[in-house]
Design a protein around this motif. Sequence first.
Motif, PDB file in Angstrom:
ATOM      1  N   ARG A 136      14.085  30.627   6.511  1.00 38.79           N
ATOM      2  CA  ARG A 136      13.397  31.607   7.330  1.00 38.79           C
ATOM      3  C   ARG A 136      11.892  31.448   7.155  1.00 38.79           C
ATOM      4  NH1 ARG A 136      15.945  36.659   5.704  1.00 38.79           N
ATOM      5  NH2 ARG A 136      17.847  36.122   6.797  1.00 38.79           N
ATOM      6  N   SER A 137      11.150  31.793   8.201  1.00 38.81           N
ATOM      7  CA  SER A 137       9.693  31.715   8.110  1.00 38.81           C
ATOM      8  C   SER A 137       9.167  32.770   7.144  1.00 38.81           C
ATOM      9  CB  SER A 137       9.057  31.959   9.477  1.00 38.81           C
ATOM     10  OG  SER A 137       9.584  31.078  10.424  1.00 38.81           O
ATOM     11  N   HIS A 138       7.897  32.632   6.781  1.00 38.13           N
ATOM     12  CA  HIS A 138       7.270  33.642   5.939  1.00 38.13           C
ATOM     13  C   HIS A 138       6.521  34.646   6.795  1.00 38.13           C
ATOM     14  CE1 HIS A 138       7.886  30.588   2.736  1.00 38.13           C
ATOM     15  NE2 HIS A 138       8.387  31.676   2.215  1.00 38.13           N
ATOM     16  N   GLY A 139       6.174  35.764   6.188  1.00 37.54           N
ATOM     17  CA  GLY A 139       5.365  36.778   6.866  1.00 37.54           C
ATOM     18  C   GLY A 139       6.115  37.434   8.006  1.00 37.54           C
ATOM     19  N   ASN A 140       5.355  37.893   8.975  1.00 35.24           N
ATOM     20  CA  ASN A 140       5.935  38.720  10.042  1.00 35.24           C
ATOM     21  C   ASN A 140       6.988  37.987  10.861  1.00 35.24           C
ATOM     22  OD1 ASN A 140       4.414  40.926   9.350  1.00 35.24           O
ATOM     23  ND2 ASN A 140       2.702  40.345  10.664  1.00 35.24           N
ATOM     24  N   LEU A 141       6.769  36.717  11.102  1.00 37.88           N
ATOM     25  CA  LEU A 141       7.764  35.968  11.870  1.00 37.88           C
ATOM     26  C   LEU A 141       9.106  35.961  11.136  1.00 37.88           C
ATOM     27  CD1 LEU A 141       8.498  34.317  14.328  1.00 37.88           C
ATOM     28  CD2 LEU A 141       7.650  32.275  13.150  1.00 37.88           C
ATOM     29  N   GLY A 142       9.051  35.807   9.823  1.00 38.95           N
ATOM     30  CA  GLY A 142      10.275  35.834   9.020  1.00 38.95           C
ATOM     31  C   GLY A 142      10.979  37.183   9.111  1.00 38.95           C
ATOM     32  N   HIS A 143      10.196  38.259   9.171  1.00 43.34           N
ATOM     33  CA  HIS A 143      10.799  39.590   9.313  1.00 43.34           C
ATOM     34  C   HIS A 143      11.548  39.679  10.642  1.00 43.34           C
ATOM     35  CE1 HIS A 143       7.277  41.103   6.615  1.00 43.34           C
ATOM     36  NE2 HIS A 143       8.129  40.324   5.982  1.00 43.34           N
ATOM     37  N   LEU A 144      10.907  39.189  11.696  1.00 44.76           N
ATOM     38  CA  LEU A 144      11.561  39.241  13.015  1.00 44.76           C
ATOM     39  C   LEU A 144      12.800  38.354  13.037  1.00 44.76           C
ATOM     40  CD1 LEU A 144       8.463  39.242  15.403  1.00 44.76           C
ATOM     41  CD2 LEU A 144       9.760  41.192  14.504  1.00 44.76           C
ATOM     42  N   ASN A 202      11.655  55.578   8.443  1.00 48.07           N
ATOM     43  CA  ASN A 202      10.917  55.648   9.705  1.00 48.07           C
ATOM     44  C   ASN A 202       9.656  54.800   9.630  1.00 48.07           C
ATOM     45  OD1 ASN A 202      12.800  57.372  10.702  1.00 48.07           O
ATOM     46  ND2 ASN A 202      11.564  59.235  10.447  1.00 48.07           N
ATOM     47  N   MET A 203       8.977  54.873   8.499  1.00 45.31           N
ATOM     48  CA  MET A 203       7.727  54.127   8.343  1.00 45.31           C
ATOM     49  C   MET A 203       7.985  52.624   8.440  1.00 45.31           C
ATOM     50  SD  MET A 203       5.102  54.433   5.162  1.00 45.31           S
ATOM     51  CE  MET A 203       4.513  56.087   5.383  1.00 45.31           C
ATOM     52  N   GLU A 204       9.056  52.183   7.800  1.00 40.92           N
ATOM     53  CA  GLU A 204       9.386  50.754   7.857  1.00 40.92           C
ATOM     54  C   GLU A 204       9.781  50.346   9.279  1.00 40.92           C
ATOM     55  OE1 GLU A 204      11.035  49.944   3.331  1.00 40.92           O
ATOM     56  OE2 GLU A 204      12.315  50.993   4.757  1.00 40.92           O
ATOM     57  N   LEU A 205      10.618  51.164   9.919  1.00 41.62           N
ATOM     58  CA  LEU A 205      11.040  50.819  11.278  1.00 41.62           C
ATOM     59  C   LEU A 205       9.844  50.783  12.222  1.00 41.62           C
ATOM     60  CD1 LEU A 205      14.378  52.837  11.407  1.00 41.62           C
ATOM     61  CD2 LEU A 205      14.161  50.348  11.578  1.00 41.62           C
ATOM     62  N   ASP A 206       8.943  51.744  12.084  1.00 41.57           N
ATOM     63  CA  ASP A 206       7.729  51.744  12.926  1.00 41.57           C
ATOM     64  C   ASP A 206       6.913  50.470  12.677  1.00 41.57           C
ATOM     65  OD1 ASP A 206       8.385  54.150  14.041  1.00 41.57           O
ATOM     66  OD2 ASP A 206       7.117  55.345  12.709  1.00 41.57           O
ATOM     67  N   HIS A 207       6.833  50.093  11.406  1.00 38.70           N
ATOM     68  CA  HIS A 207       6.092  48.879  11.037  1.00 38.70           C
ATOM     69  C   HIS A 207       6.684  47.646  11.730  1.00 38.70           C
ATOM     70  CE1 HIS A 207       3.921  46.183   8.280  1.00 38.70           C
ATOM     71  NE2 HIS A 207       5.056  45.540   8.103  1.00 38.70           N
ATOM     72  N   TYR A 208       8.005  47.517  11.669  1.00 41.13           N
ATOM     73  CA  TYR A 208       8.634  46.327  12.261  1.00 41.13           C
ATOM     74  C   TYR A 208       8.631  46.391  13.789  1.00 41.13           C
ATOM     75  CZ  TYR A 208       9.871  45.333   7.479  1.00 41.13           C
ATOM     76  OH  TYR A 208       9.792  45.074   6.137  1.00 41.13           O
ATOM     77  N   LEU A 209       8.720  47.602  14.327  1.00 44.56           N
ATOM     78  CA  LEU A 209       8.609  47.733  15.787  1.00 44.56           C
ATOM     79  C   LEU A 209       7.219  47.300  16.253  1.00 44.56           C
ATOM     80  CD1 LEU A 209      10.572  51.035  16.439  1.00 44.56           C
ATOM     81  CD2 LEU A 209      10.827  48.912  17.756  1.00 44.56           C
ATOM     82  N   LYS A 210       6.211  47.661  15.479  1.00 48.25           N
ATOM     83  CA  LYS A 210       4.850  47.270  15.846  1.00 48.25           C
ATOM     84  C   LYS A 210       4.704  45.744  15.798  1.00 48.25           C
ATOM     85  CE  LYS A 210      -0.039  48.072  14.847  1.00 48.25           C
ATOM     86  NZ  LYS A 210      -0.354  46.637  14.930  1.00 48.25           N
ATOM     87  N   ILE A 211       5.247  45.144  14.750  1.00 49.57           N
ATOM     88  CA  ILE A 211       5.185  43.681  14.647  1.00 49.57           C
ATOM     89  C   ILE A 211       5.846  43.040  15.870  1.00 49.57           C
ATOM     90  CG2 ILE A 211       6.067  41.679  13.371  1.00 49.57           C
ATOM     91  CD1 ILE A 211       5.794  43.335  10.820  1.00 49.57           C
ATOM     92  N   ALA A 212       7.032  43.550  16.220  1.00 50.14           N
ATOM     93  CA  ALA A 212       7.775  42.960  17.338  1.00 50.14           C
ATOM     94  C   ALA A 212       7.027  43.168  18.652  1.00 50.14           C
ATOM     95  CB  ALA A 212       9.179  43.575  17.406  1.00 50.14           C
ATOM     96  N   ASN A 213       6.502  44.375  18.856  1.00 49.33           N
ATOM     97  CA  ASN A 213       5.756  44.642  20.101  1.00 49.33           C
ATOM     98  C   ASN A 213       4.471  43.821  20.169  1.00 49.33           C
ATOM     99  OD1 ASN A 213       7.284  46.568  21.698  1.00 49.33           O
ATOM    100  ND2 ASN A 213       7.048  47.962  19.974  1.00 49.33           N
ATOM    101  N   ASP A 214       3.774  43.715  19.031  1.00 47.68           N
ATOM    102  CA  ASP A 214       2.553  42.884  18.995  1.00 47.68           C
ATOM    103  C   ASP A 214       2.895  41.432  19.303  1.00 47.68           C
ATOM    104  OD1 ASP A 214       1.128  45.088  18.302  1.00 47.68           O
ATOM    105  OD2 ASP A 214       0.757  44.503  16.215  1.00 47.68           O
ATOM    106  N   PHE A 215       4.013  40.996  18.775  1.00 47.89           N
ATOM    107  CA  PHE A 215       4.418  39.601  18.961  1.00 47.89           C
ATOM    108  C   PHE A 215       4.653  39.321  20.440  1.00 47.89           C
ATOM    109  CE2 PHE A 215       7.297  36.008  19.044  1.00 47.89           C
ATOM    110  CZ  PHE A 215       6.793  35.186  18.054  1.00 47.89           C
TER     111      PHE A 215
END
Length: 230
Positions: A136-144, A202-215
């Motif tokens: 898996r990739s590192h950083g935000n891409l890996g999270h997605l 909620n904070m984590e989900l908001d964080h990952y939603l932001k990453i996905a939307n930004d992406f």
Amino acid sequence: MSADLSLFNREAALLVQQYPELEHVMIKGKIPFVHGQLLLKDEAGDVITEYSIRMEPGPDYPNWFPWVFETGGRIPINIDWHIFENKGNCCIASAPEEALICRKGITLTSFVRFQVIPYFFNQLHRERMGFFLNERSHGNLGHLEFFMEEFETKDLSIVIKLLNEARSRKEPKSNSRCICGSKRKYQKCHRPAVRKIAALTNMELDHYLKIANDFIRDRKVPKEESITNF
Ligand SMILES: [Zn+2]
Ligand SMILES: [Zn+2]
């Protein structure tokens, strides 16, 4: 937040009973740790190879994984080898994966069995074959990528729908069609995966939603930020 050292010590005592090549070290006034040889065995129980390791509770055990270090100099301290270059500890899972595993509850023994040993098997694979399995990739891409695997889709807009579903904290009716667009019933489609992901805060989900939307908006990975920096 700080690590629960007495829990770590209790679990380390149990761990070394099952893994006698590891030693539990407690020095007064110092952070306890476990070190020694981690044996990788084949299905017949024969040792294939062994790695020298050291395991510390890290800053927030058991809410996050302990820190694991390979101490034999066998693996380069390089993020391409899934070793963090700042501390030299092993990169075992992506942040959302680690959060979910810890929230279900880990012990040192389950951590070694289900996380550390597979990690070193993958290191051995890289050493022998030149590449990692299921890397898996590192950083935000890996999270997605983690969410894409969990939701079994490569479509980020579906990931966002399902993350929003988890974030809403209310479930659709079991018999209604899944929001992913598959035309299958929700309970037979994404309900188990959404339930699993809903263990994030909620904070984590908001964080990952932001990453996905930004992406999606930028068509690129935003700068790496750590979920643990909250
Ligand atoms: Zn990594
Ligand atoms: Zn679905």
